[in-house]
Design a protein around this motif. Structure first.
Motif, PDB file in Angstrom:
ATOM      1  N   GLU A  15      30.268  37.158  36.633  1.00 48.13           N
ATOM      2  CA  GLU A  15      31.379  36.264  36.283  1.00 48.13           C
ATOM      3  C   GLU A  15      31.167  34.878  36.881  1.00 48.13           C
ATOM      4  O   GLU A  15      31.449  33.864  36.233  1.00 48.13           O
ATOM      5  CB  GLU A  15      32.704  36.854  36.749  1.00 48.13           C
ATOM      6  CG  GLU A  15      33.169  38.026  35.919  1.00 48.13           C
ATOM      7  CD  GLU A  15      34.406  38.715  36.474  1.00 48.13           C
ATOM      8  OE1 GLU A  15      34.759  38.495  37.655  1.00 48.13           O
ATOM      9  OE2 GLU A  15      35.021  39.498  35.720  1.00 48.13           O
ATOM     10  N   THR A  16      30.658  34.821  38.102  1.00 49.39           N
ATOM     11  CA  THR A  16      30.380  33.533  38.751  1.00 49.39           C
ATOM     12  C   THR A  16      29.287  32.791  37.996  1.00 49.39           C
ATOM     13  O   THR A  16      29.397  31.582  37.741  1.00 49.39           O
ATOM     14  CB  THR A  16      29.963  33.755  40.223  1.00 49.39           C
ATOM     15  OG1 THR A  16      31.024  34.436  40.891  1.00 49.39           O
ATOM     16  CG2 THR A  16      29.689  32.439  40.918  1.00 49.39           C
ATOM     17  N   GLN A  17      28.236  33.502  37.613  1.00 44.72           N
ATOM     18  CA  GLN A  17      27.150  32.889  36.845  1.00 44.72           C
ATOM     19  C   GLN A  17      27.656  32.393  35.496  1.00 44.72           C
ATOM     20  O   GLN A  17      27.270  31.311  35.041  1.00 44.72           O
ATOM     21  CB  GLN A  17      26.008  33.890  36.634  1.00 44.72           C
ATOM     22  CG  GLN A  17      25.245  34.208  37.893  1.00 44.72           C
ATOM     23  CD  GLN A  17      24.271  35.361  37.704  1.00 44.72           C
ATOM     24  OE1 GLN A  17      24.338  36.121  36.736  1.00 44.72           O
ATOM     25  NE2 GLN A  17      23.359  35.516  38.652  1.00 44.72           N
ATOM     26  N   ARG A  18      28.534  33.160  34.877  1.00 44.72           N
ATOM     27  CA  ARG A  18      29.102  32.763  33.580  1.00 44.72           C
ATOM     28  C   ARG A  18      29.916  31.486  33.725  1.00 44.72           C
ATOM     29  O   ARG A  18      29.792  30.562  32.908  1.00 44.72           O
ATOM     30  CB  ARG A  18      29.971  33.895  33.028  1.00 44.72           C
ATOM     31  CG  ARG A  18      30.615  33.575  31.700  1.00 44.72           C
ATOM     32  CD  ARG A  18      31.507  34.734  31.233  1.00 44.72           C
ATOM     33  NE  ARG A  18      32.159  34.420  29.998  1.00 44.72           N
ATOM     34  CZ  ARG A  18      33.339  33.815  29.902  1.00 44.72           C
ATOM     35  NH1 ARG A  18      33.988  33.457  30.991  1.00 44.72           N
ATOM     36  NH2 ARG A  18      33.877  33.567  28.722  1.00 44.72           N
ATOM     37  N   GLU A  19      30.756  31.434  34.750  1.00 43.72           N
ATOM     38  CA  GLU A  19      31.569  30.241  34.980  1.00 43.72           C
ATOM     39  C   GLU A  19      30.684  29.018  35.209  1.00 43.72           C
ATOM     40  O   GLU A  19      30.963  27.934  34.682  1.00 43.72           O
ATOM     41  CB  GLU A  19      32.507  30.453  36.166  1.00 43.72           C
ATOM     42  CG  GLU A  19      33.633  31.421  35.891  1.00 43.72           C
ATOM     43  CD  GLU A  19      34.430  31.786  37.134  1.00 43.72           C
ATOM     44  OE1 GLU A  19      34.256  31.131  38.187  1.00 43.72           O
ATOM     45  OE2 GLU A  19      35.223  32.737  37.055  1.00 43.72           O
ATOM     46  N   HIS A  20      29.619  29.197  35.979  1.00 46.13           N
ATOM     47  CA  HIS A  20      28.690  28.097  36.234  1.00 46.13           C
ATOM     48  C   HIS A  20      28.014  27.656  34.933  1.00 46.13           C
ATOM     49  O   HIS A  20      27.894  26.461  34.658  1.00 46.13           O
ATOM     50  CB  HIS A  20      27.642  28.510  37.266  1.00 46.13           C
ATOM     51  CG  HIS A  20      26.625  27.459  37.550  1.00 46.13           C
ATOM     52  ND1 HIS A  20      26.916  26.308  38.244  1.00 46.13           N
ATOM     53  CD2 HIS A  20      25.317  27.369  37.216  1.00 46.13           C
ATOM     54  CE1 HIS A  20      25.828  25.560  38.317  1.00 46.13           C
ATOM     55  NE2 HIS A  20      24.848  26.184  37.702  1.00 46.13           N
ATOM     56  N   LEU A  77      29.126  27.995  31.862  1.00 47.83           N
ATOM     57  CA  LEU A  77      30.095  27.323  30.997  1.00 47.83           C
ATOM     58  C   LEU A  77      30.375  25.900  31.469  1.00 47.83           C
ATOM     59  O   LEU A  77      30.515  24.984  30.647  1.00 47.83           O
ATOM     60  CB  LEU A  77      31.395  28.131  30.924  1.00 47.83           C
ATOM     61  CG  LEU A  77      31.315  29.439  30.139  1.00 47.83           C
ATOM     62  CD1 LEU A  77      32.620  30.222  30.284  1.00 47.83           C
ATOM     63  CD2 LEU A  77      31.010  29.174  28.679  1.00 47.83           C
ATOM     64  N   ALA A  78      30.428  25.705  32.784  1.00 50.84           N
ATOM     65  CA  ALA A  78      30.635  24.354  33.316  1.00 50.84           C
ATOM     66  C   ALA A  78      29.438  23.471  32.973  1.00 50.84           C
ATOM     67  O   ALA A  78      29.604  22.302  32.576  1.00 50.84           O
ATOM     68  CB  ALA A  78      30.843  24.404  34.828  1.00 50.84           C
ATOM     69  N   GLN A  79      28.233  24.025  33.090  1.00 50.39           N
ATOM     70  CA  GLN A  79      27.024  23.283  32.734  1.00 50.39           C
ATOM     71  C   GLN A  79      27.026  22.933  31.251  1.00 50.39           C
ATOM     72  O   GLN A  79      26.663  21.822  30.864  1.00 50.39           O
ATOM     73  CB  GLN A  79      25.787  24.136  33.030  1.00 50.39           C
ATOM     74  CG  GLN A  79      24.920  23.593  34.111  1.00 50.39           C
ATOM     75  CD  GLN A  79      23.666  24.443  34.276  1.00 50.39           C
ATOM     76  OE1 GLN A  79      23.650  25.646  34.016  1.00 50.39           O
ATOM     77  NE2 GLN A  79      22.632  23.809  34.745  1.00 50.39           N
ATOM     78  N   ASP A 128      29.608  22.517  29.316  1.00 56.04           N
ATOM     79  CA  ASP A 128      30.584  21.442  29.101  1.00 56.04           C
ATOM     80  C   ASP A 128      30.005  20.085  29.494  1.00 56.04           C
ATOM     81  O   ASP A 128      30.194  19.088  28.791  1.00 56.04           O
ATOM     82  CB  ASP A 128      31.871  21.706  29.878  1.00 56.04           C
ATOM     83  CG  ASP A 128      32.696  22.834  29.283  1.00 56.04           C
ATOM     84  OD1 ASP A 128      32.481  23.181  28.100  1.00 56.04           O
ATOM     85  OD2 ASP A 128      33.557  23.374  30.009  1.00 56.04           O
TER      86      ASP A 128
END
Length: 70
Positions: free
Chosen positions: A30-35, A37-39, A41
């Motif tokens: 989940e942390t990797q996914r959030e990172h 997705l931020a990248q 964006d």
């Protein structure tokens, strides 16, 4: 007497350990996914600023035009 399957013969402690391991993996993913997705964006914003679009098809078209003009 029928053989017990490996899963059926596991103890509660083994199940708890497996659950804990899977829970930790879930948090990492989940942390990797959030990172990621931020990248994504950030990269979309850069593409929009530089090329006027963040649409993949449009960017491919722009790239093809740039290749032909060189």
């Amino acid at each position: 007497m029928p053989k017990k399957s490996k899963i059926a013969s596991q103890t509660i402690d083994q199940w708890k350990e497996r659950y804990q391991c899977l829970s930790e993996q879930k948090i990492k993913v989940e942390t990797q996914r959030e990172h990621a997705l931020a990248q994504l964006d950030e990269l979309k914003a850069q593409a929009k600023e530089l090329y006027g679009s963040d649409d993949v098809k449009e960017l491919k078209k722009i790239l093809a035009e740039m290749k032909t003009s060189n």
